[in-house]
Design a protein around this motif. Sequence first.
Motif, PDB file in Angstrom:
ATOM      1  N   PHE A   8       0.854  -1.215  -0.081  1.00 26.98           N
ATOM      2  CA  PHE A   8       0.016   0.038   0.126  1.00 26.98           C
ATOM      3  C   PHE A   8       0.915   1.160  -0.018  1.00 26.98           C
ATOM      4  O   PHE A   8       2.200   1.119   0.559  1.00 26.98           O
ATOM      5  N   CYS A   9       0.448   2.383  -0.729  1.00 23.49           N
ATOM      6  CA  CYS A   9       1.253   3.386  -0.870  1.00 23.49           C
ATOM      7  C   CYS A   9       1.291   4.275   0.180  1.00 23.49           C
ATOM      8  O   CYS A   9       0.270   4.377   1.375  1.00 23.49           O
ATOM      9  N   TRP A  10       2.105   5.427   0.397  1.00 20.40           N
ATOM     10  CA  TRP A  10       2.195   6.223   1.210  1.00 20.40           C
ATOM     11  C   TRP A  10       0.661   6.960   1.410  1.00 20.40           C
ATOM     12  O   TRP A  10       0.225   7.410   0.381  1.00 20.40           O
ATOM     13  N   HIS A  11       0.241   7.221   2.687  1.00 17.02           N
ATOM     14  CA  HIS A  11      -0.987   7.875   2.969  1.00 17.02           C
ATOM     15  C   HIS A  11      -1.207   8.452   4.395  1.00 17.02           C
ATOM     16  O   HIS A  11      -0.322   7.686   5.080  1.00 17.02           O
ATOM     17  N   ASN A  12      -2.013   9.050   4.646  1.00 12.64           N
ATOM     18  CA  ASN A  12      -2.473   9.077   6.163  1.00 12.64           C
ATOM     19  C   ASN A  12      -4.182   9.016   5.788  1.00 12.64           C
ATOM     20  O   ASN A  12      -4.741   9.220   4.792  1.00 12.64           O
ATOM     21  N   GLU A  13      -4.685   8.869   7.163  1.00 12.52           N
ATOM     22  CA  GLU A  13      -6.191   8.369   6.888  1.00 12.52           C
ATOM     23  C   GLU A  13      -6.979   9.813   6.649  1.00 12.52           C
ATOM     24  O   GLU A  13      -6.787  10.942   7.064  1.00 12.52           O
ATOM     25  N   ASP A  40       7.016  16.430  10.680  1.00 11.78           N
ATOM     26  CA  ASP A  40       7.174  15.267  10.042  1.00 11.78           C
ATOM     27  C   ASP A  40       6.272  15.110   8.719  1.00 11.78           C
ATOM     28  O   ASP A  40       6.766  14.620   7.938  1.00 11.78           O
ATOM     29  N   ALA A  41       5.004  15.535   8.863  1.00  7.59           N
ATOM     30  CA  ALA A  41       4.215  15.265   7.934  1.00  7.59           C
ATOM     31  C   ALA A  41       4.318  16.500   6.853  1.00  7.59           C
ATOM     32  O   ALA A  41       4.568  15.710   5.502  1.00  7.59           O
ATOM     33  N   GLU A  42       4.948  17.618   7.124  1.00  7.33           N
ATOM     34  CA  GLU A  42       5.269  18.389   6.246  1.00  7.33           C
ATOM     35  C   GLU A  42       6.797  18.109   5.658  1.00  7.33           C
ATOM     36  O   GLU A  42       6.958  18.418   4.379  1.00  7.33           O
ATOM     37  N   GLY A  43       7.611  17.190   6.302  1.00  7.89           N
ATOM     38  CA  GLY A  43       8.720  16.821   5.733  1.00  7.89           C
ATOM     39  C   GLY A  43       8.383  15.886   4.630  1.00  7.89           C
ATOM     40  O   GLY A  43       9.254  15.792   3.645  1.00  7.89           O
ATOM     41  N   LEU A  44       7.565  14.995   4.962  1.00  2.47           N
ATOM     42  CA  LEU A  44       7.327  14.033   4.009  1.00  2.47           C
ATOM     43  C   LEU A  44       6.663  14.656   2.645  1.00  2.47           C
ATOM     44  O   LEU A  44       6.994  14.302   1.475  1.00  2.47           O
ATOM     45  N   GLU A  45       5.866  15.543   2.905  1.00  2.00           N
ATOM     46  CA  GLU A  45       5.196  16.434   1.631  1.00  2.00           C
ATOM     47  C   GLU A  45       6.252  16.845   0.824  1.00  2.00           C
ATOM     48  O   GLU A  45       6.246  16.998  -0.293  1.00  2.00           O
ATOM     49  N   LEU A  52       8.383  14.416  -7.311  1.00  3.02           N
ATOM     50  CA  LEU A  52       7.327  14.119  -8.119  1.00  3.02           C
ATOM     51  C   LEU A  52       6.937  15.559  -8.731  1.00  3.02           C
ATOM     52  O   LEU A  52       5.846  15.425  -9.079  1.00  3.02           O
ATOM     53  N   SER A  53       7.833  16.569  -8.769  1.00  4.72           N
ATOM     54  CA  SER A  53       7.131  17.702  -9.057  1.00  4.72           C
ATOM     55  C   SER A  53       6.581  17.726 -10.436  1.00  4.72           C
ATOM     56  O   SER A  53       5.449  18.593 -10.783  1.00  4.72           O
ATOM     57  N   MET A  54       7.154  17.225 -11.473  1.00  5.50           N
ATOM     58  CA  MET A  54       6.677  17.101 -12.713  1.00  5.50           C
ATOM     59  C   MET A  54       5.129  16.608 -12.848  1.00  5.50           C
ATOM     60  O   MET A  54       4.479  17.233 -13.441  1.00  5.50           O
ATOM     61  N   LYS A  55       4.868  15.298 -12.336  1.00  5.42           N
ATOM     62  CA  LYS A  55       3.704  14.847 -12.090  1.00  5.42           C
ATOM     63  C   LYS A  55       2.836  15.532 -11.215  1.00  5.42           C
ATOM     64  O   LYS A  55       1.564  15.758 -11.850  1.00  5.42           O
ATOM     65  N   MET A  56       3.278  16.285 -10.304  1.00  7.10           N
ATOM     66  CA  MET A  56       2.372  17.239  -9.525  1.00  7.10           C
ATOM     67  C   MET A  56       1.748  18.260 -10.339  1.00  7.10           C
ATOM     68  O   MET A  56       0.715  18.929  -9.841  1.00  7.10           O
ATOM     69  N   ARG A  57       2.360  18.922 -11.313  1.00  6.09           N
ATOM     70  CA  ARG A  57       2.237  19.891 -12.241  1.00  6.09           C
ATOM     71  C   ARG A  57       0.726  19.598 -12.657  1.00  6.09           C
ATOM     72  O   ARG A  57      -0.245  20.111 -13.012  1.00  6.09           O
ATOM     73  N   ASP A  58       0.651  18.202 -13.187  1.00  8.71           N
ATOM     74  CA  ASP A  58      -0.819  17.730 -13.936  1.00  8.71           C
ATOM     75  C   ASP A  58      -1.644  17.256 -12.556  1.00  8.71           C
ATOM     76  O   ASP A  58      -3.101  17.153 -12.883  1.00  8.71           O
ATOM     77  N   VAL A  59      -1.288  16.645 -11.541  1.00  6.41           N
ATOM     78  CA  VAL A  59      -2.219  16.166 -10.610  1.00  6.41           C
ATOM     79  C   VAL A  59      -1.742  16.992  -9.224  1.00  6.41           C
ATOM     80  O   VAL A  59      -1.072  16.192  -8.406  1.00  6.41           O
ATOM     81  N   PRO A  60      -2.270  18.070  -8.761  1.00  2.00           N
ATOM     82  CA  PRO A  60      -1.746  18.932  -7.516  1.00  2.00           C
ATOM     83  C   PRO A  60      -1.908  18.112  -6.345  1.00  2.00           C
ATOM     84  O   PRO A  60      -1.430  18.177  -5.306  1.00  2.00           O
ATOM     85  N   ASP A  61      -3.047  17.346  -6.338  1.00  2.00           N
ATOM     86  CA  ASP A  61      -3.304  16.551  -5.038  1.00  2.00           C
ATOM     87  C   ASP A  61      -2.982  15.119  -5.197  1.00  2.00           C
ATOM     88  O   ASP A  61      -3.578  14.362  -4.656  1.00  2.00           O
ATOM     89  N   LEU A  62      -1.864  14.688  -5.835  1.00  2.00           N
ATOM     90  CA  LEU A  62      -1.308  13.324  -6.091  1.00  2.00           C
ATOM     91  C   LEU A  62      -1.147  12.706  -4.831  1.00  2.00           C
ATOM     92  O   LEU A  62      -1.698  11.495  -4.801  1.00  2.00           O
ATOM     93  N   LEU A  63      -0.768  13.299  -3.789  1.00  2.00           N
ATOM     94  CA  LEU A  63      -0.528  12.464  -2.486  1.00  2.00           C
ATOM     95  C   LEU A  63      -1.935  11.897  -1.806  1.00  2.00           C
ATOM     96  O   LEU A  63      -1.699  10.927  -1.291  1.00  2.00           O
ATOM     97  N   HIS A  64      -3.052  12.705  -2.387  1.00  2.00           N
ATOM     98  CA  HIS A  64      -4.239  12.091  -1.633  1.00  2.00           C
ATOM     99  C   HIS A  64      -4.821  11.054  -2.510  1.00  2.00           C
ATOM    100  O   HIS A  64      -5.948  10.482  -2.143  1.00  2.00           O
TER     101      HIS A  64
END
Length: 103
Positions: A8-13, A40-45, A52-64
């Motif tokens: 399972f991928c990185w996430h929080n609930e 620590d949460a901000e460190g992970l972000e 993943l900056s290139m991917k996040m340009r297309d999908v800003p909320d990728l982490l979620h």
Amino acid sequence: LVVFFSTFCWHNEDNYLYSINYHHRGAPKQWYGIPGTKRDAEGLEKVFKRYLSMKMRDVPDLLHHITTMFSPRLLQNDDVPVYKVVQYPGEYVITFPMSFHGG
């Protein structure tokens, strides 16, 4: 033998709630987690956005989207504390609010 959803991928609930996971049977499950502190949460972000900056340009909320896994070493190299736990059948793992985890 391959099991679907065995990683399972990185996430929080959602809503930064607690979670509880019970391991019924099978091979041990390896978890990685970081504490649920704001720092620590901000460190992970920050690490996530750097790699993943290139991917996040297309999908800003990728982490979620819970679709990305990366090595805990990347976090450790940026001084984000990472803890590992191995969960065996019959054991519970509880995650705390805002703590990111993956495995």
